[in-house]
Design an enzyme around this catalytic site. Sequence first.
Site, mmCIF file in Angstrom:
data_model
loop_
_atom_site.group_PDB
_atom_site.id
_atom_site.type_symbol
_atom_site.label_atom_id
_atom_site.label_comp_id
_atom_site.label_asym_id
_atom_site.label_seq_id
_atom_site.Cartn_x
_atom_site.Cartn_y
_atom_site.Cartn_z
ATOM 1 C CE1 TYR A 1 9.039 -2.238 1.444
ATOM 2 C CE2 TYR A 1 7.012 -0.962 1.670
ATOM 3 C CZ TYR A 1 7.666 -2.179 1.641
ATOM 4 O OH TYR A 1 6.943 -3.341 1.816
ATOM 5 C CB ALA B 1 -0.906 -0.009 1.220
ATOM 6 C CE LYS C 1 7.222 1.136 23.392
ATOM 7 N NZ LYS C 1 7.419 2.454 22.772
HETATM 8 P P1 NAD Z 1 10.147 -10.095 6.283
HETATM 9 O O1 NAD Z 1 11.216 -9.062 6.448
HETATM 10 O O2 NAD Z 1 9.693 -10.838 7.488
HETATM 11 O O3 NAD Z 1 10.557 -11.144 5.162
HETATM 12 C C1 NAD Z 1 11.320 -10.784 4.037
HETATM 13 C C2 NAD Z 1 12.427 -11.811 3.920
HETATM 14 O O4 NAD Z 1 13.200 -11.503 2.751
HETATM 15 C C3 NAD Z 1 13.400 -11.817 5.104
HETATM 16 O O5 NAD Z 1 13.429 -13.067 5.736
HETATM 17 C C4 NAD Z 1 14.725 -11.458 4.489
HETATM 18 O O6 NAD Z 1 15.831 -12.152 5.066
HETATM 19 C C5 NAD Z 1 14.524 -11.870 3.043
HETATM 20 N N1 NAD Z 1 15.483 -11.181 2.176
HETATM 21 C C6 NAD Z 1 15.868 -9.889 2.221
HETATM 22 N N2 NAD Z 1 16.823 -9.653 1.308
HETATM 23 C C7 NAD Z 1 17.037 -10.837 0.676
HETATM 24 C C8 NAD Z 1 17.923 -11.247 -0.353
HETATM 25 N N3 NAD Z 1 18.789 -10.376 -0.910
HETATM 26 N N4 NAD Z 1 17.885 -12.535 -0.764
HETATM 27 C C9 NAD Z 1 17.021 -13.427 -0.193
HETATM 28 N N5 NAD Z 1 16.169 -13.093 0.793
HETATM 29 C C10 NAD Z 1 16.180 -11.816 1.213
HETATM 30 O O7 NAD Z 1 8.924 -9.328 5.597
HETATM 31 P P2 NAD Z 1 7.422 -9.794 5.368
HETATM 32 O O8 NAD Z 1 6.583 -8.998 6.287
HETATM 33 O O9 NAD Z 1 7.334 -11.261 5.394
HETATM 34 O O10 NAD Z 1 7.181 -9.247 3.891
HETATM 35 C C11 NAD Z 1 7.206 -10.076 2.745
HETATM 36 C C12 NAD Z 1 6.923 -9.235 1.508
HETATM 37 O O11 NAD Z 1 5.665 -8.573 1.635
HETATM 38 C C13 NAD Z 1 7.957 -8.137 1.254
HETATM 39 O O12 NAD Z 1 8.164 -7.989 -0.126
HETATM 40 C C14 NAD Z 1 7.277 -6.904 1.792
HETATM 41 O O13 NAD Z 1 7.763 -5.723 1.193
HETATM 42 C C15 NAD Z 1 5.825 -7.182 1.436
HETATM 43 N N6 NAD Z 1 4.899 -6.437 2.284
HETATM 44 C C16 NAD Z 1 4.776 -6.755 3.607
HETATM 45 C C17 NAD Z 1 3.890 -6.029 4.396
HETATM 46 C C18 NAD Z 1 3.727 -6.343 5.864
HETATM 47 O O14 NAD Z 1 2.947 -5.656 6.535
HETATM 48 N N7 NAD Z 1 4.402 -7.329 6.417
HETATM 49 C C19 NAD Z 1 3.132 -4.972 3.853
HETATM 50 C C20 NAD Z 1 3.304 -4.681 2.498
HETATM 51 C C21 NAD Z 1 4.165 -5.429 1.702
#
Ligand code: NAD
Length: 341
Positions: free
Chosen positions: A151, A121, A202
């Site tokens: 981002y 979003a 927290k």
């Molecule tokens: P997270 O940080 O828990 O998981 C992302 C994973 O990607 C991590 O484990 C990290 O080690 C891995 N990673 C980072 N760089 C890497 C690389 N170079 N090679 C291999 N792995 C790599 O995040 P999440 O909350 O599970 O999010 C997953 C996806 O969803 C992401 O693309 C994030 O941008 C998107 N997203 C998440 C949310 C949210 O609220 N969690 C909201 C919007 C979008």
Amino acid sequence: MTKDDLVVVTGAGGFIGGHLVKVLQRQGHRKIRAVDVKPLDEWYQKHPGVENQVGDLALLEPCRAAAKGARTIYNLAADMGGMGFIETHKAECMLSVLINTHMLLAAREAGTERFFYSSSACVYNGDKQTDANVTALKESDAYPALPEDGYGWEKLFSERMARHFREDYGIATRVARYHNVYGPHGTYDGGREKAPAAICRKVIAAKLSGKHDIQIWGDGEQTRSFMYIDDCTEGTIRLTGSDIIEPLNIGSDELVSINRLVDIVEKIAGVKLKRAYKLDAPKGVRGRNSDNTLIKQRMGWAPSTRLEDGMEKTYRWIHDEMTAGKASVVNMSPGHAIAAQ
Ligand code: NAD
């Protein structure tokens, strides 16, 4: 796609990826490859029977190894975190473009048929998010573009790249715009955590230490919606198997202020805390909600877990983690993030 076709999940050592692997397994998929850059012992979840691969997907060769033989790829790997992280690590966030570029190239080489991309979003135009009494964001609100700096720009660019790989190379790319996802088995401390987990941590720390106060970033009146992880994985799998080619909101439309979210967690914990507001902390946009008209129309489904129910489960998991001695409750910095993406 049959249950014997190879499915790859990147970012599988992270929060959403770890849950997605579990759900795919439950649905009967027998060949799953889970990939992440983190060493295996740092993955939030590891599932028996899954091929776990450690590799840096910012580089092309590890992407080739990840994509080899894959019929479907769920690309969730990204360098990201809550508002406290993304407002202070813009270059790092933008470097996730290397992951998305190389994964798409590798998928094309491997003859992958379906490719899911997890957008956010944060791609939405900031001018439409200046009021806490929001008009929910519909998919067309991403343009004209004014996304979250760093981002959000990277996410919007990678959405666009996924679209052109579909148009030019015939990979069936599917794009979700997630709105704040929360649940067990995610980050709750260290600086990358998001509002729901940070607030749970927290409140638990305050309860355990007997020091009944809490610091909130901003005035607490900023609004968001928060989607429970089970809705996120279900929406992700549904979208990937669908014929919906436009980016789609996958988010809850239950709007709350951060103050209300604190009320909910206090009620679960059975405490009342004195609130201090840190007005100069990173807060993100003033208000944001997901317009779910399109997802309901196209899928006949939308996220529906009530925030109070999802937060109860999240609170219990974080409580168990903290009291099992996996985090130093007493030394927890009071200034840690309570902000939302
Ligand atoms: P997270 O940080 O828990 O998981 C992302 C994973 O990607 C991590 O484990 C990290 O080690 C891995 N990673 C980072 N760089 C890497 C690389 N170079 N090679 C291999 N792995 C790599 O995040 P999440 O909350 O599970 O999010 C997953 C996806 O969803 C992401 O693309 C994030 O941008 C998107 N997203 C998440 C949310 C949210 O609220 N969690 C909201 C919007 C979008």
